[in-house]
Motif scaffolding. Structure first.
Motif, PDB file in Angstrom:
ATOM      1  N   ALA A 245     -74.470 -30.623 -35.400  1.00 59.70           N
ATOM      2  CA  ALA A 245     -74.981 -31.198 -36.637  1.00 59.70           C
ATOM      3  C   ALA A 245     -74.499 -30.492 -37.885  1.00 59.70           C
ATOM      4  N   TYR A 246     -74.429 -29.184 -37.846  1.00 61.76           N
ATOM      5  CA  TYR A 246     -74.201 -28.421 -39.078  1.00 61.76           C
ATOM      6  C   TYR A 246     -72.763 -27.927 -39.202  1.00 61.76           C
ATOM      7  N   ARG A 247     -72.002 -28.049 -38.136  1.00 65.39           N
ATOM      8  CA  ARG A 247     -70.587 -27.677 -38.154  1.00 65.39           C
ATOM      9  C   ARG A 247     -69.737 -28.913 -38.457  1.00 65.39           C
ATOM     10  N   SER A 248     -68.698 -28.743 -39.228  1.00 67.84           N
ATOM     11  CA  SER A 248     -67.808 -29.866 -39.565  1.00 67.84           C
ATOM     12  C   SER A 248     -66.722 -30.003 -38.512  1.00 67.84           C
ATOM     13  N   LEU A 249     -67.142 -30.224 -37.286  1.00 73.29           N
ATOM     14  CA  LEU A 249     -66.215 -30.197 -36.156  1.00 73.29           C
ATOM     15  C   LEU A 249     -65.218 -31.356 -36.178  1.00 73.29           C
ATOM     16  N   LEU A 250     -65.725 -32.558 -36.404  1.00 73.11           N
ATOM     17  CA  LEU A 250     -64.832 -33.714 -36.361  1.00 73.11           C
ATOM     18  C   LEU A 250     -63.810 -33.700 -37.500  1.00 73.11           C
ATOM     19  N   PRO A 251     -64.225 -33.498 -38.752  1.00 74.60           N
ATOM     20  CA  PRO A 251     -63.194 -33.457 -39.803  1.00 74.60           C
ATOM     21  C   PRO A 251     -62.208 -32.304 -39.646  1.00 74.60           C
ATOM     22  N   VAL A 252     -62.648 -31.180 -39.082  1.00 71.12           N
ATOM     23  CA  VAL A 252     -61.702 -30.089 -38.830  1.00 71.12           C
ATOM     24  C   VAL A 252     -60.682 -30.519 -37.781  1.00 71.12           C
ATOM     25  N   ALA A 253     -61.151 -31.175 -36.724  1.00 70.90           N
ATOM     26  CA  ALA A 253     -60.226 -31.663 -35.691  1.00 70.90           C
ATOM     27  C   ALA A 253     -59.215 -32.623 -36.292  1.00 70.90           C
ATOM     28  N   VAL A 254     -59.669 -33.479 -37.199  1.00 68.62           N
ATOM     29  CA  VAL A 254     -58.770 -34.444 -37.824  1.00 68.62           C
ATOM     30  C   VAL A 254     -57.846 -33.737 -38.810  1.00 68.62           C
ATOM     31  N   MET A 255     -58.319 -32.720 -39.508  1.00 75.94           N
ATOM     32  CA  MET A 255     -57.477 -31.929 -40.399  1.00 75.94           C
ATOM     33  C   MET A 255     -56.309 -31.323 -39.620  1.00 75.94           C
ATOM     34  N   TYR A 256     -56.612 -30.873 -38.407  1.00 80.45           N
ATOM     35  CA  TYR A 256     -55.577 -30.312 -37.547  1.00 80.45           C
ATOM     36  C   TYR A 256     -54.750 -31.388 -36.843  1.00 80.45           C
ATOM     37  N   SER A 257     -55.147 -32.657 -36.954  1.00 82.43           N
ATOM     38  CA  SER A 257     -54.552 -33.732 -36.150  1.00 82.43           C
ATOM     39  C   SER A 257     -54.551 -33.346 -34.677  1.00 82.43           C
ATOM     40  N   SER A 258     -55.677 -32.771 -34.244  1.00 82.36           N
ATOM     41  CA  SER A 258     -55.736 -32.141 -32.929  1.00 82.36           C
ATOM     42  C   SER A 258     -56.334 -33.058 -31.878  1.00 82.36           C
ATOM     43  N   VAL A 259     -55.518 -33.531 -30.974  1.00 82.34           N
ATOM     44  CA  VAL A 259     -55.994 -34.309 -29.837  1.00 82.34           C
ATOM     45  C   VAL A 259     -56.887 -33.460 -28.921  1.00 82.34           C
ATOM     46  N   PRO A 260     -56.511 -32.218 -28.599  1.00 82.47           N
ATOM     47  CA  PRO A 260     -57.407 -31.410 -27.757  1.00 82.47           C
ATOM     48  C   PRO A 260     -58.798 -31.236 -28.360  1.00 82.47           C
ATOM     49  N   MET A 261     -58.879 -31.030 -29.660  1.00 81.17           N
ATOM     50  CA  MET A 261     -60.187 -30.896 -30.285  1.00 81.17           C
ATOM     51  C   MET A 261     -60.994 -32.179 -30.137  1.00 81.17           C
ATOM     52  N   LEU A 262     -60.353 -33.305 -30.365  1.00 84.03           N
ATOM     53  CA  LEU A 262     -61.053 -34.582 -30.258  1.00 84.03           C
ATOM     54  C   LEU A 262     -61.457 -34.866 -28.816  1.00 84.03           C
ATOM     55  N   ASP A 263     -60.619 -34.482 -27.876  1.00 86.99           N
ATOM     56  CA  ASP A 263     -60.984 -34.630 -26.462  1.00 86.99           C
ATOM     57  C   ASP A 263     -62.261 -33.856 -26.152  1.00 86.99           C
ATOM     58  N   VAL A 264     -62.316 -32.614 -26.631  1.00 87.62           N
ATOM     59  CA  VAL A 264     -63.485 -31.762 -26.376  1.00 87.62           C
ATOM     60  C   VAL A 264     -64.718 -32.340 -27.047  1.00 87.62           C
ATOM     61  N   LEU A 265     -64.589 -32.758 -28.312  1.00 84.73           N
ATOM     62  CA  LEU A 265     -65.744 -33.262 -29.042  1.00 84.73           C
ATOM     63  C   LEU A 265     -66.326 -34.508 -28.392  1.00 84.73           C
ATOM     64  N   ALA A 266     -65.468 -35.410 -27.947  1.00 81.93           N
ATOM     65  CA  ALA A 266     -65.968 -36.632 -27.313  1.00 81.93           C
ATOM     66  C   ALA A 266     -66.776 -36.302 -26.067  1.00 81.93           C
TER      67      ALA A 266
END
Length: 817
Positions: A245-266
């Motif tokens: 809730a309080y971490r900007s995880l999704l926009p950071v993943a998108v800032m990095y254009s990071s598929v691994p980050m998005l995989d983990v978040l989903a």
């Protein structure tokens, strides 16, 4: 210096500081993996997400108008520093504050300062984007220098103490908002274009944004690979609301254009919509969040139902919603749907007609005089609007009915099974026994070593010392306590046995609250009109339990909280609550202060009178002492509210105070300092029994009538036993027996009754002409206990105990007579 392919450039100083201060060896690979995995369909999806965040700031501070932007821009010097902040920055340098930790996670002056500066940079970048401020190369160079300057202050800070709220929540959020406010410039920097100031700023924003995944360090293997599912498990800082809730995880993943980050978040989002319990704690995906009993945990095993569980799950649903239509889209699983349904049902019990129950978060003493929607309302609306197809047709109908009633602040759910929204219920993961009807709400908040207490903090509640000490709340309207808590004597909290002396308490920051030393608490409920519960109370600090990593302030001892013991039982028979106490013993009799048990401390909103067999005697304002042994069948009644009577066999005195008390709202909760017009005095009705300075094996007993009409002229129950082995009551028609069997309990014997149990438990036994309904709960939540055997008047009744995630739940069986 070019470090990796795909035009990712990171300057020497950023790499040096990041690698030395973030304390993990794989820093560089997040850039590498972000680009190497971004191919095909997922690459196109990332582009669309980047477009979205470039147009939709993420939890950003408020935009400023043109005149404000011009004024703020005038403060920004050629060196990238805001002139009005220089003196604070220099003071921090003199104090060596940048290299020091801080006592509490919310006291990070330096982090708050840096976050504030970065939010200014965002506001200026946003003003340029919106055409409110002229975007010249000279000005943008100053912006880029500012990003680097204030970013350097942050990434140069040590990690020997946790860098929490500012470093992992506020600063990464500011960084991604700056980045996406300047998307075109950042894209140029990542193509290797632009001057050094722009390139350095782009690098710095990514380093700062990554702190959403890195800070605080956990000092375990997940620090070596922060982009992993395990990073968001098994730690109070990385689960529930603190995770998503309080971490900007999704926009950071998108800032990095990071598929691994998005995989983990989903994956984390979907698996996080689940349940945990004491028994499955080590195996649950999240150790906090929704609990199997229908409530929720935050900051350990404390019933912060309206904060972290909702925040974490709502954020999970929101992120999954944003990923809908992308390769990361997911449907809710049956496990997800079950967890949500269980929480919506159970959560409704912690709310009464526009008011959440007091003592469920660290802002209980905040003055409230207006109705509000149930705190899960937005999440419920989101589920009905966007995820309804994940539920069965029957569940869909229930959810739609619940949403309609939630919009009126009156949740009754007529037509649903007893014990689901109305009736009696035991919340076995939180030691809460409740009864909820259209006419009233009763909550008994017991304690055991299994659960944590309620946290307190200097910026919120300052006196959360007693909420889980058997606090017993009687409400008809929902605001009986909120309107007077500024004038509470917390050592006289309703239902609590405590040593008097609020003036000797020193507020502390305590993230785990207080609990009981004993693994004994149980509530048996038939779902309708009957329930029984009890626990062994001997207070301890929650941080003294094993494996607690957020101990709060342990310098202040507050010794008056400790050193006494009591066995406290509760019995609900229709509209009557019977409360029994036994073994009340002060183990520190030389300590100042009497031991008291408070029946209630509530708002006086109507006349108060004594009532006996139809005769009324007004109770004047002030205090009065009643000789309970001479007051048999005498009730103290607040008109239209509740009626109280001491049981003379078990307590010698009953004090009644009807008085106007000064209210110290700011003292009780820091948020009240910002409010005006709060009542300076509050009208309070308080009832208690005094055990004296040095009680030893003392008892108490009282009953509260919850109905709207007058109580019966003769009590409809009898107390069968009240000691440290068994506490039990029976209805006068002998059809209902309720009991708590403590360790080493013998056979319960009374006229026409013998009852024996094979293990410590709470039970309700209700007879009809042909059947007997037995509700039983294991008091020790023993995962190895498969059944409890009762022998009732010679008849053997075997009650299977729930296993796994349901261990500790009240179970009801029906047997033929």
């Amino acid at each position: 210096m070019r470090l990796w392919k795909n035009h990712v450039q990171v300057s020497d100083f950023v790499v040096r500081k990041a690698e030395s201060q973030f304390a993990y060896s794989n820093y560089r690979r997040y850039y590498q993996e972000a680009r190497c995995h971004a191919g095909g369909e997922k690459k196109d999806a990332v582009k669309k997400l980047r477009e979205y965040f470039s147009q939709h700031p993420y939890r950003a501070v408020k935009s400023i108008d043109a005149s404000q932007a011009i004024q703020m821009a005038s403060l920004l010097g050629e060196d990238g520093r805001f002139s009005d902040l220089n003196s604070t920055e220099e003071q921090f340098e003199r104090e060596n504050a940048y290299q020091q930790g801080y006592e509490n996670t919310t006291d990070d002056r330096v982090g708050i300062f840096i976050a504030g500066a970065l939010n200014r940079i965002y506001q200026l970048a946003d003003a340029c984007r919106k055409g409110r401020l002229e975007k010249t190369s000279e000005f943008t160079d100053k912006l880029w220098k500012a990003v680097v300057h204030y970013g350097n202050l942050e990434i140069s800070r040590p990690n020997d103490k946790p860098r929490f709220h500012a470093s992992c929540f506020a600063i990464p959020t500011a960084a991604v908002n700056i980045y996406f406010a300047c998307t075109e410039d950042m894209d140029r920097a990542e193509r290797g274009e632009g001057n050094k100031y722009l390139k350095n700023a782009c690098d710095m924003l990514k380093v700062l944004g990554l702190q959403a995944y890195t800070q605080p360090l956990r000092r375990d293997d997940t620090d070596k690979n922060v982009v992993s599912v395990e990073r968001f498990r098994n730690h109070v800082w990385w689960v529930g609301g603190n995770a998503l809730a309080y971490r900007s995880l999704l926009p950071v993943a998108v800032m990095y254009s990071s598929v691994p980050m998005l995989d983990v978040l989903a994956e984390v989002c979907q698996r996080g919509i689940s349940m945990t319990s004491q028994i499955t704690y080590d195996d649950s995906f999240w150790t906090e969040g929704f609990t199997a009993d229908g409530a929720g945990w935050g900051h350990g095993m404390q019933c912060l139902i309206w904060g972290y569980p909702i925040d974490g799950t709502s954020s999970a649903l929101n992120m999954l919603g944003m990923l809908n239509g992308t390769p990361w889209a997911k449907q809710l699983s049956r496990e997800n749907a079950d967890a949500l349904m269980n929480f919506f049902r159970g959560g409704s019990w912690y709310y009464r007609d526009g008011y959440r129950l007091p003592c469920l978060d660290r802002n209980s003493y905040e003055y409230r005089n207006k109705e509000e929607a149930i705190p899960y309302y937005k999440m419920l609306r989101n589920v009905v609007k966007n995820w309804l197809s994940s539920f069965s047709p029957e569940e869909q109908k229930e959810l739609q009915q619940l949403l309609a009633e939630a919009e009126t602040n009156r949740i009754r759910m007529k037509g649903t099974e007893k014990g689901v929204y109305q009736g009696t219920r035991w919340f076995f993961n939180n030691d809460d026994l409740m009864k909820h009807t259209p006419d009233y709400h009763l909550m008994i908040n017991m304690a055991s070593v299994r659960c944590d207490g309620l946290e307190s903090a200097a910026f919120a509640d300052n006196y959360n010392f007693y909420p889980t000490d058997g606090m017993t709340l009687f409400q008809r309207h929902g605001n009986e306590y909120f309107q007077i808590m500024g004038g509470w004597d917390v050592t006289a909290s309703p239902g609590v046995t405590a040593r008097e002396g609020m003036e000797r308490l020193t507020p502390v920051t305590n993230w785990r609250g207080y609990c009981s030393r004993h693994n004994f608490a149980a509530g048996a409920a038939d779902g309708a009109d009957y329930a029984a519960g009890g626990y062994i109370f001997e207070k301890m600090h929650g941080a003294d339990k094993e494996n607690v990593n957020d101990k709060g302030d342990r310098k202040v001892k507050n010794e008056l909280l400790y050193g006494f013991k009591a066995y406290k039982g509760y019995f609900v028979l229709g509209d009557y609550l019977v409360a029994l106490g036994a073994g009340v013993t002060n183990n520190c009799p030389d300590m100042e202060g009497h031991i008291r048990t408070t029946l209630d401390q509530t708002a006086r909103v109507a006349p108060v009178y004594l009532w006996k067999k139809g005769k009324k005697t007004d109770v004047a304002k002030g205090s009065m002492l009643l000789d309970a042994r001479k007051m048999k069948d005498t009730w103290v009644i607040q008109e239209g509210q509740f009626a109280y009577q001491g049981l003379p066999e078990y307590q010698a005195n009953l004090y009644v105070a009807s008085e106007s008390c000064p209210a110290h709202w700011a003292k009780m909760n820091a948020r009240n300092k910002k409010k005006s017009g709060l009542p300076e005095k509050v009208s309070v009705l308080r009832l208690w029994t005094d055990h004296g300075q040095s009680p030893k094996n003392d008892t108490y007993g009282y009953t509260v009538y919850l109905g709207k009409d007058e109580p019966a002229r003769k009590l409809p129950f009898e107390v069968l036993r009240n000691d440290t082995l068994i506490q039990a009551v029976r209805s006068t028609d002998k059809k209902v027996v309720e009991a708590v069997f403590y360790p080493e309990a013998p056979v319960l014997k009374a006229k026409g009754l013998t009852l024996e149990v094979s293990a410590p438990c709470a039970l309700v036994l209700r007879e009809t002409d042909t059947e007997c309904y037995v509700s039983v709960t294991d008091a020790r939540m023993d995962a190895t206990l498969k059944e409890i055997t009762l022998v009732w008047n010679g008849q053997k009744i075997v009650v299977p105990m729930p296993q796994g995630i349901s261990c500790g739940k009240s179970v009801t069986v029906c047997v033929k007579k």
